[in-house]
Design a protein around this motif. Structure first.
Motif, PDB file in Angstrom:
ATOM      1  N   LYS A   4      -8.329   3.458   1.831  1.00  0.00           N
ATOM      2  CA  LYS A   4      -7.113   2.757   2.224  1.00  0.00           C
ATOM      3  C   LYS A   4      -7.001   1.371   1.594  1.00  0.00           C
ATOM      4  O   LYS A   4      -6.035   0.656   1.852  1.00  0.00           O
ATOM      5  N   ARG A  49      -5.046   6.491 -14.672  1.00  0.00           N
ATOM      6  CA  ARG A  49      -5.641   5.161 -14.542  1.00  0.00           C
ATOM      7  C   ARG A  49      -5.375   4.313 -15.778  1.00  0.00           C
ATOM      8  O   ARG A  49      -5.310   3.086 -15.696  1.00  0.00           O
ATOM      9  N   MET A  52       0.804  -1.215   0.000  1.00  0.00           N
ATOM     10  CA  MET A  52       0.000   0.000   0.000  1.00  0.00           C
ATOM     11  C   MET A  52       0.845   1.277   0.000  1.00  0.00           C
ATOM     12  O   MET A  52       0.353   2.346  -0.326  1.00  0.00           O
ATOM     13  N   ARG A  53       2.130   1.165   0.315  1.00  0.00           N
ATOM     14  CA  ARG A  53       2.989   2.349   0.254  1.00  0.00           C
ATOM     15  C   ARG A  53       3.208   2.801  -1.187  1.00  0.00           C
ATOM     16  O   ARG A  53       3.397   4.008  -1.448  1.00  0.00           O
ATOM     17  N   CYS A  55      -6.802   3.072  -5.750  1.00  0.00           N
ATOM     18  CA  CYS A  55      -7.228   2.837  -4.368  1.00  0.00           C
ATOM     19  C   CYS A  55      -8.615   3.401  -4.136  1.00  0.00           C
ATOM     20  O   CYS A  55      -9.039   4.374  -4.769  1.00  0.00           O
ATOM     21  N   ASN A  56      -9.301   2.794  -3.203  1.00  0.00           N
ATOM     22  CA  ASN A  56     -10.593   3.274  -2.730  1.00  0.00           C
ATOM     23  C   ASN A  56     -10.435   3.511  -1.233  1.00  0.00           C
ATOM     24  O   ASN A  56     -10.652   2.622  -0.427  1.00  0.00           O
ATOM     25  N   THR A  88       1.215   1.611  -3.969  1.00  0.00           N
ATOM     26  CA  THR A  88       0.044   1.500  -4.839  1.00  0.00           C
ATOM     27  C   THR A  88      -0.469   2.897  -5.194  1.00  0.00           C
ATOM     28  O   THR A  88      -0.729   3.707  -4.303  1.00  0.00           O
ATOM     29  N   PRO A  89      -0.602   3.230  -6.483  1.00  0.00           N
ATOM     30  CA  PRO A  89      -1.054   4.574  -6.882  1.00  0.00           C
ATOM     31  C   PRO A  89      -2.429   4.911  -6.306  1.00  0.00           C
ATOM     32  O   PRO A  89      -3.281   4.028  -6.146  1.00  0.00           O
ATOM     33  N   ASP A  90      -2.628   6.181  -6.002  1.00  0.00           N
ATOM     34  CA  ASP A  90      -3.903   6.620  -5.429  1.00  0.00           C
ATOM     35  C   ASP A  90      -5.077   6.324  -6.349  1.00  0.00           C
ATOM     36  O   ASP A  90      -6.178   6.033  -5.873  1.00  0.00           O
ATOM     37  N   PHE A  91      -4.856   6.402  -7.665  1.00  0.00           N
ATOM     38  CA  PHE A  91      -5.981   6.199  -8.583  1.00  0.00           C
ATOM     39  C   PHE A  91      -6.400   4.733  -8.666  1.00  0.00           C
ATOM     40  O   PHE A  91      -7.392   4.408  -9.309  1.00  0.00           O
TER      41      PHE A  91
END
Length: 395
Positions: free
Chosen positions: A56, A181, A45-46, A53-54, A48-51
């Protein structure tokens, strides 16, 4: 994130071996407390791109939460969040499917027959219908994300896997997403409007099915001559593909198939031009299969597998007495240890396979490992040393 070692515990599972290791995801074959095997995908998760993610959690978890039962999609068995080696991870666990990716099958065996291609395409349409009815668009349907799961009776069931790039499906029209994305989507199998405008619509997944149908029948990617490379920026790759399709329209791409597979060429034309919905494509494929003769009457999960797709003893012709003996004296006690202990059945110390080179000893051993769902490691005598007392190599 460093690759997790064999024996690492994650929740209620133990890592057996690594399968893939990417920038922010890794996949593993794992076992639960009952020694049943599963597929696990781990997100770092450090990184993983924000786009993707939902909040956390990875968006893939959101996509799985929307799904119900479907024969052509994996089902989430378990998920969790933990820390491994000071790294926060989210892990998703699904059934472990045995078989080959569609890309591997085509690479090894060449183009499929019309009946085979239709069967796979029809299963993909059913999977997309299931996704779309639950507000999910896959967006990454490629031969690398289609698994041909082998069944014990020699048949296979196509599975649409990997929901990493899935997003909300715009049931009331097109939806625009962040450009990032789409940086890693495969331009050969992506809709032109998606590449040009980053707009998601109900035609995107169907376009991909049409493109895959082309690959299954020809063994090639559609518009394979387009001058794009993986090291190009995503925007350049997408723009090159969009412009290439303008100069090389769909009709010219499908022209060679018109005389060989006219019904499927027509289905691809309608699908890749966005003229049909999922229900219409499903009906079209079903009717076409009924009109194309004996080879096209192959039902999903009812066709005979190419030998390269078979696993376990199903892939071994003959040797029925040997297989029956091993199944009785080795496989059954290993799979039912409590019963074996109750009946005081003991396992032999080993198995000796003998015969001249090329008679199938190693092949038989590999299929025995598949039958037991064990990993096998081939070890040559030249690599053995005093420090390696067990030359068999089974796990």
């Amino acid at each position: 994130m460093n690759e997790l070692k064999q024996g690492t515990e994650i929740g209620d599972y133990v890592v057996l071996y690594s399968m893939t290791n990417k920038e922010y995801t890794q996949t593993y074959c794992v076992a639960d407390k009952n020694n049943f095997q599963f597929f696990m995908k781990v997100y770092d998760m450090r990184h993983t791109p924000d786009f993707l993610c939902n909040g956390k959690d990875p968006l893939e978890l959101w996509a799985y939460s929307r799904l119900g039962l479907c024969d052509y999609l994996p089902r989430l068995q378990h998920y969790g969040r933990t820390t491994v080696n000071r790294t926060e991870i989210v892990y998703l666990v699904t059934k472990y499917f045995r078989g080959k990716l569609l890309s591997q099958y085509i690479e090894e065996n060449g183009p499929m027959t019309q009946g085979e291609a239709q069967s796979v395409a029809l299963s993909l349409v059913k999977a997309v219908k299931h996704l779309n009815h639950r507000g999910v668009c896959h967006l990454d349907i490629t031969p690398q994300n289609i698994l041909l799961e082998s069944n014990s009776d020699g048949s296979f069931t196509p599975k649409l896997i990997d929901l990493e790039y899935a997003c909300e499906w715009p049931q009331n029209g097109e939806r625009t997403h962040k450009v990032q994305r789409f940086e890693k989507i495969n331009p050969y199998y992506s809709h032109t409007e998606l590449l040009a405008k980053q707009k998601v619509s109900d035609s995107d997944d169907l376009f991909s099915i049409g493109a895959i149908l082309y690959t299954m029948l020809t063994g090639k990617r559609p518009w394979a001559d387009c001058p794009i490379t993986s090291d190009m920026p995503a925007a350049a790759r997408h723009l090159n593909m969009v412009n290439w399709r303008k100069d090389h329209p769909l009709e010219s791409l499908l022209e060679p198939l018109d005389s060989v597979h006219p019904p499927l060429a027509r289905a691809m034309e309608l699908t890749m031009n966005g003229y049909v919905k999922a229900e219409e494509l499903e009906s079209l494929l079903q009717v076409t299969m009924g009109e194309e003769g004996q080879d096209s009457h192959v039902g999903l999960g009812q066709k005979t597998l190419h030998p390269s797709l078979m696993t376990g003893f199903a892939a071994i012709a003959g040797l029925d007495e040997v297989k029956q003996s091993i199944a009785q004296h080795i496989i059954w006690p290993l799979k039912h240890p409590e019963k074996a202990q109750e009946y005081r059945l003991t396992l032999p110390n080993g198995i000796l396979l003998y015969g001249p080179p090329g008679c199938g000893k190693s092949y038989f051993a590999s299929k025995l490992a598949e039958e037991l769902k064990w990993k096998m490691e081939f070890v040559s005598t030249s690599s053995l040393a005093v420090t390696r007392p067990n030359p068999i190599g089974f796990r």
